[in-house]
Design a protein around this motif. Sequence first.
Motif, mmCIF file in Angstrom:
data_model
loop_
_atom_site.group_PDB
_atom_site.id
_atom_site.type_symbol
_atom_site.label_atom_id
_atom_site.label_comp_id
_atom_site.label_asym_id
_atom_site.label_seq_id
_atom_site.Cartn_x
_atom_site.Cartn_y
_atom_site.Cartn_z
ATOM 1 N N ALA A 147 0.808 -1.308 -0.033
ATOM 2 C CA ALA A 147 -0.068 -0.142 -0.019
ATOM 3 C C ALA A 147 0.967 1.349 -0.019
ATOM 4 O O ALA A 147 1.984 1.358 0.583
ATOM 5 C CB ALA A 147 -0.950 0.175 1.352
ATOM 6 N N ASN A 148 0.505 2.226 -0.712
ATOM 7 C CA ASN A 148 1.096 3.715 -0.858
ATOM 8 C C ASN A 148 2.487 3.612 -1.223
ATOM 9 O O ASN A 148 3.219 4.362 -1.012
ATOM 10 C CB ASN A 148 0.870 4.166 0.634
ATOM 11 N N CYS A 149 2.542 2.622 -2.313
ATOM 12 C CA CYS A 149 4.109 2.512 -2.980
ATOM 13 C C CYS A 149 3.616 3.315 -4.217
ATOM 14 O O CYS A 149 3.343 2.803 -5.409
ATOM 15 C CB CYS A 149 4.398 0.952 -3.318
ATOM 16 N N THR A 150 3.792 4.627 -4.040
ATOM 17 C CA THR A 150 3.233 5.476 -5.054
ATOM 18 C C THR A 150 4.436 5.483 -6.490
ATOM 19 O O THR A 150 3.812 5.835 -7.429
ATOM 20 C CB THR A 150 3.300 7.112 -4.436
ATOM 21 N N SER A 151 5.345 5.008 -6.362
ATOM 22 C CA SER A 151 6.162 4.815 -7.458
ATOM 23 C C SER A 151 6.067 3.353 -8.207
ATOM 24 O O SER A 151 6.614 3.388 -9.260
ATOM 25 C CB SER A 151 7.631 5.179 -7.295
ATOM 26 N N LEU A 152 5.562 2.659 -7.614
ATOM 27 C CA LEU A 152 5.492 1.170 -8.113
ATOM 28 C C LEU A 152 4.498 1.176 -9.405
ATOM 29 O O LEU A 152 3.398 1.382 -9.484
ATOM 30 C CB LEU A 152 4.584 0.250 -6.853
ATOM 31 N N THR A 153 5.165 0.784 -10.562
ATOM 32 C CA THR A 153 4.458 0.750 -11.877
ATOM 33 C C THR A 153 4.066 -0.699 -12.276
ATOM 34 O O THR A 153 3.371 -0.903 -12.847
ATOM 35 C CB THR A 153 5.707 1.477 -12.888
#
Length: 181
Positions: free
Chosen positions: A131-137
């Motif tokens: 959760a909240n791994c905002t750069s995970l593509t």
Amino acid sequence: FDDKIKPGEYTIRVLVENDPAKDWSTQVTLQPLIVTVINRMFGATPEESSNYQLQLEPLSSKTAIELSVVTIPDNVTGIGLGAFEFCYSLTNVVIGNSVTSIGRGAFHSCTSSTSVTIPNSVISIGQEAFANCTSLTSVTIGNSVTSIGYNAFIRCTSLASIVVDASNTAYSSQDGVLYNK
């Protein structure tokens, strides 16, 4: 973890069933707020065996963690609750081939991580694990995952692709989207 173990001197003994020649012991000093790891690799003889003790100094806060690369070795079977939570600088995670579970919030808010490959050994991914791994593509999920916890990938605002191994019996992906089977 047993909260009844108090700081102090301890003798750790390993008794090898059916092979007493491999029995082993060592002294360890446990200190407050410091994680102590003991690793013992058994060889064919005591002379061929090896071990090490590692003590990790306490951090002033979890936000002080500046790990950028983590490799989970093949002899580790689980990644615990919040293990790498708030490791903002973590860009690369290699998960060993013996890990069967990724705990709740294990990589929560690792905002620099861009991709993760979950190996075939993993059976369960805990709630809010990423959760909240905002750069995970991108996420690649192996063939043994049968349980993905609630909100495992919530607020991963850059997540564009999830690929599930074709032989997975519980999940599939199509055009980068995760589906239950």
